[in-house]
Design a protein around this motif. Structure first.
Motif, PDB file in Angstrom:
ATOM      1  N   LEU A  90      10.665  -5.959  14.334  1.00 13.12           N
ATOM      2  CA  LEU A  90      10.154  -4.876  13.489  1.00 13.12           C
ATOM      3  C   LEU A  90       8.694  -4.570  13.831  1.00 13.12           C
ATOM      4  N   ASN A  91       7.872  -5.605  13.906  1.00 13.16           N
ATOM      5  CA  ASN A  91       6.458  -5.407  14.243  1.00 13.16           C
ATOM      6  C   ASN A  91       6.291  -4.790  15.622  1.00 13.16           C
ATOM      7  N   HIS A  92       7.079  -5.243  16.583  1.00 12.54           N
ATOM      8  CA  HIS A  92       6.980  -4.729  17.958  1.00 12.54           C
ATOM      9  C   HIS A  92       7.317  -3.233  18.027  1.00 12.54           C
ATOM     10  N   THR A  93       8.226  -2.779  17.157  1.00 14.23           N
ATOM     11  CA  THR A  93       8.604  -1.363  17.170  1.00 14.23           C
ATOM     12  C   THR A  93       7.694  -0.515  16.281  1.00 14.23           C
ATOM     13  N   GLY A  94       6.667  -1.152  15.675  1.00 10.17           N
ATOM     14  CA  GLY A  94       5.688  -0.394  14.903  1.00 10.17           C
ATOM     15  C   GLY A  94       5.941  -0.338  13.411  1.00 10.17           C
ATOM     16  N   CYS A  95       6.933  -1.072  12.931  1.00  4.66           N
ATOM     17  CA  CYS A  95       7.234  -1.059  11.498  1.00  4.66           C
ATOM     18  C   CYS A  95       6.110  -1.750  10.726  1.00  4.66           C
ATOM     19  N   ASP A  96       5.685  -1.135   9.654  1.00  3.35           N
ATOM     20  CA  ASP A  96       4.674  -1.701   8.769  1.00  3.35           C
ATOM     21  C   ASP A  96       5.365  -2.742   7.882  1.00  3.35           C
ATOM     22  N   VAL A  97       5.086  -4.018   8.142  1.00  9.21           N
ATOM     23  CA  VAL A  97       5.659  -5.118   7.372  1.00  9.21           C
ATOM     24  C   VAL A  97       4.528  -5.793   6.611  1.00  9.21           C
ATOM     25  N   ALA A  98       4.683  -5.902   5.304  1.00  8.62           N
ATOM     26  CA  ALA A  98       3.680  -6.554   4.468  1.00  8.62           C
ATOM     27  C   ALA A  98       4.329  -7.756   3.782  1.00  8.62           C
ATOM     28  N   LEU A  99       3.855  -8.944   4.135  1.00 11.85           N
ATOM     29  CA  LEU A  99       4.362 -10.163   3.512  1.00 11.85           C
ATOM     30  C   LEU A  99       3.386 -10.619   2.430  1.00 11.85           C
ATOM     31  N   HIS A 100       3.916 -11.235   1.402  1.00  9.85           N
ATOM     32  CA  HIS A 100       3.088 -11.700   0.297  1.00  9.85           C
ATOM     33  C   HIS A 100       3.584 -13.069  -0.156  1.00  9.85           C
ATOM     34  N   PRO A 101       2.720 -13.827  -0.829  1.00 10.12           N
ATOM     35  CA  PRO A 101       3.168 -15.114  -1.360  1.00 10.12           C
ATOM     36  C   PRO A 101       4.279 -14.901  -2.397  1.00 10.12           C
ATOM     37  N   TRP A 102       5.046 -15.953  -2.633  1.00 13.01           N
ATOM     38  CA  TRP A 102       6.102 -15.869  -3.647  1.00 13.01           C
ATOM     39  C   TRP A 102       5.482 -15.556  -5.007  1.00 13.01           C
ATOM     40  N   MET A 103       6.094 -14.629  -5.728  1.00 15.49           N
ATOM     41  CA  MET A 103       5.640 -14.281  -7.067  1.00 15.49           C
ATOM     42  C   MET A 103       6.834 -14.411  -8.004  1.00 15.49           C
ATOM     43  N   HIS A 104       6.608 -14.974  -9.161  1.00 14.71           N
ATOM     44  CA  HIS A 104       7.707 -15.265 -10.077  1.00 14.71           C
ATOM     45  C   HIS A 104       8.140 -14.071 -10.915  1.00 14.71           C
ATOM     46  N   GLU A 105       7.272 -13.109 -11.093  1.00 17.44           N
ATOM     47  CA  GLU A 105       7.590 -11.926 -11.889  1.00 17.44           C
ATOM     48  C   GLU A 105       7.530 -10.690 -11.002  1.00 17.44           C
ATOM     49  N   ILE A 106       8.539  -9.837 -11.092  1.00 15.41           N
ATOM     50  CA  ILE A 106       8.585  -8.642 -10.249  1.00 15.41           C
ATOM     51  C   ILE A 106       7.365  -7.750 -10.485  1.00 15.41           C
ATOM     52  N   GLU A 107       6.834  -7.743 -11.692  1.00 15.35           N
ATOM     53  CA  GLU A 107       5.672  -6.908 -12.010  1.00 15.35           C
ATOM     54  C   GLU A 107       4.448  -7.298 -11.178  1.00 15.35           C
ATOM     55  N   GLU A 108       4.426  -8.535 -10.687  1.00 16.69           N
ATOM     56  CA  GLU A 108       3.275  -9.012  -9.915  1.00 16.69           C
ATOM     57  C   GLU A 108       3.131  -8.307  -8.564  1.00 16.69           C
ATOM     58  N   ILE A 109       4.184  -7.677  -8.071  1.00 17.69           N
ATOM     59  CA  ILE A 109       4.061  -6.992  -6.776  1.00 17.69           C
ATOM     60  C   ILE A 109       3.638  -5.535  -6.933  1.00 17.69           C
ATOM     61  N   GLN A 110       3.388  -5.100  -8.158  1.00 14.02           N
ATOM     62  CA  GLN A 110       3.016  -3.705  -8.391  1.00 14.02           C
ATOM     63  C   GLN A 110       1.857  -3.267  -7.500  1.00 14.02           C
ATOM     64  N   CYS A 111       0.846  -4.103  -7.342  1.00 15.30           N
ATOM     65  CA  CYS A 111      -0.318  -3.725  -6.530  1.00 15.30           C
ATOM     66  C   CYS A 111       0.069  -3.478  -5.072  1.00 15.30           C
ATOM     67  N   LEU A 112       1.135  -4.117  -4.590  1.00 13.41           N
ATOM     68  CA  LEU A 112       1.579  -3.929  -3.204  1.00 13.41           C
ATOM     69  C   LEU A 112       2.380  -2.643  -3.022  1.00 13.41           C
ATOM     70  N   LEU A 113       2.810  -2.059  -4.132  1.00  5.90           N
ATOM     71  CA  LEU A 113       3.685  -0.890  -4.090  1.00  5.90           C
ATOM     72  C   LEU A 113       2.999   0.396  -4.521  1.00  5.90           C
ATOM     73  N   GLU A 114       1.715   0.317  -4.827  1.00  2.00           N
ATOM     74  CA  GLU A 114       0.986   1.463  -5.387  1.00  2.00           C
ATOM     75  C   GLU A 114       1.090   2.730  -4.546  1.00  2.00           C
ATOM     76  N   ASP A 115       1.048   2.600  -3.219  1.00  2.00           N
ATOM     77  CA  ASP A 115       1.056   3.815  -2.400  1.00  2.00           C
ATOM     78  C   ASP A 115       2.453   4.214  -1.926  1.00  2.00           C
ATOM     79  N   ALA A 116       3.489   3.563  -2.439  1.00  2.00           N
ATOM     80  CA  ALA A 116       4.863   3.972  -2.114  1.00  2.00           C
ATOM     81  C   ALA A 116       5.234   5.172  -2.973  1.00  2.00           C
ATOM     82  N   SER A 117       5.648   6.247  -2.334  1.00  3.53           N
ATOM     83  CA  SER A 117       6.058   7.438  -3.078  1.00  3.53           C
ATOM     84  C   SER A 117       7.531   7.361  -3.477  1.00  3.53           C
ATOM     85  N   HIS A 118       8.332   6.649  -2.682  1.00  5.02           N
ATOM     86  CA  HIS A 118       9.770   6.503  -2.900  1.00  5.02           C
ATOM     87  C   HIS A 118      10.153   5.080  -2.493  1.00  5.02           C
ATOM     88  N   PHE A 119      11.210   4.573  -3.098  1.00  3.29           N
ATOM     89  CA  PHE A 119      11.792   3.309  -2.652  1.00  3.29           C
ATOM     90  C   PHE A 119      13.148   3.598  -2.035  1.00  3.29           C
TER      91      PHE A 119
END
Length: 187
Positions: A90-119
């Motif tokens: 994925l990285n070699h083909t230019g895909c933007d991959v963002a890894l994060h530490p394990w988070m126990h609550e889904i709400e904790e990843i909100q800051c990583l998704l702020e600039d996503a317009s669509h899922f």
């Protein structure tokens, strides 16, 4: 499940048929209420959860690249370890991959998704038939953005998800007018 009158959330058409003999009250899996306001932002399709071949991350990235749409795959580092070679591709083909530490609550990843317009999520066929787990798309509803689901059945449509049989069925021109899921139903 046991026989009797009880609520049962069903994820797929196949599960609904299988559970029918138990005579439950069928309910759609609930959509959790949004934790932020909806606002239109610059186009960026994102997916989150485990980044692995069965989630078809490469296919989503290829579709976005072909259509000149920014794309990001976001996933927890611990779940990525078995897929290091896949992530390298994925990285070699230019895909933007963002890894994060394990988070126990889904709400904790909100800051990583702020600039996503669509899922976007591709639900591959399950081991025993059609459909797939709707957990990630249902969680995506928390973030109040349009949610695109590629699935072999249309069970998500009842809650205002954008559902397509295959990636190539998505009309890029429709992205601008897509709205978040509908939050007016709860068990």
């Amino acid at each position: 499940p046991t026989h009797g009158d009880y609520p049962s959330f069903t994820w797929t058409e196949k599960a609904t048929k299988r559970l029918a003999a138990h005579k439950p009250y069928f309910l759609r899996q609930p959509l959790l209420p949004p934790i932020q306001k909806f606002r239109k932002i610059p186009l960026l399709l994102a997916t989150f959860g485990s980044i692995e071949p069965k989630k078809q991350t490469q296919q989503m990235w290829n579709w976005c690249k072909k259509n000149k749409i920014p794309f990001r795959a976001i996933g927890p580092t611990p779940l990525s370890l078995p897929y290091e070679d896949y992530l390298k591709i994925l990285n070699h083909t230019g895909c933007d991959v963002a890894l994060h530490p394990w988070m126990h609550e889904i709400e904790e990843i909100q800051c990583l998704l702020e600039d996503a317009s669509h899922f976007i999520f591709v639900l591959g066929p399950s081991k025993a038939g059609t459909g797939g787990s709707p957990t990630s798309p249902r969680y995506a509803g928390l973030f109040n953005r349009p949610v695109i689901v590629v699935d072999d059945e249309y069970t998500f449509m009842g809650d205002g998800f954008q559902v397509y049989k295959k990636l190539d069925d998505i009309d890029v021109n429709d992205l601008a007018d897509m709205a978040p899921p509908v939050y007016d139903w709860s068990p």
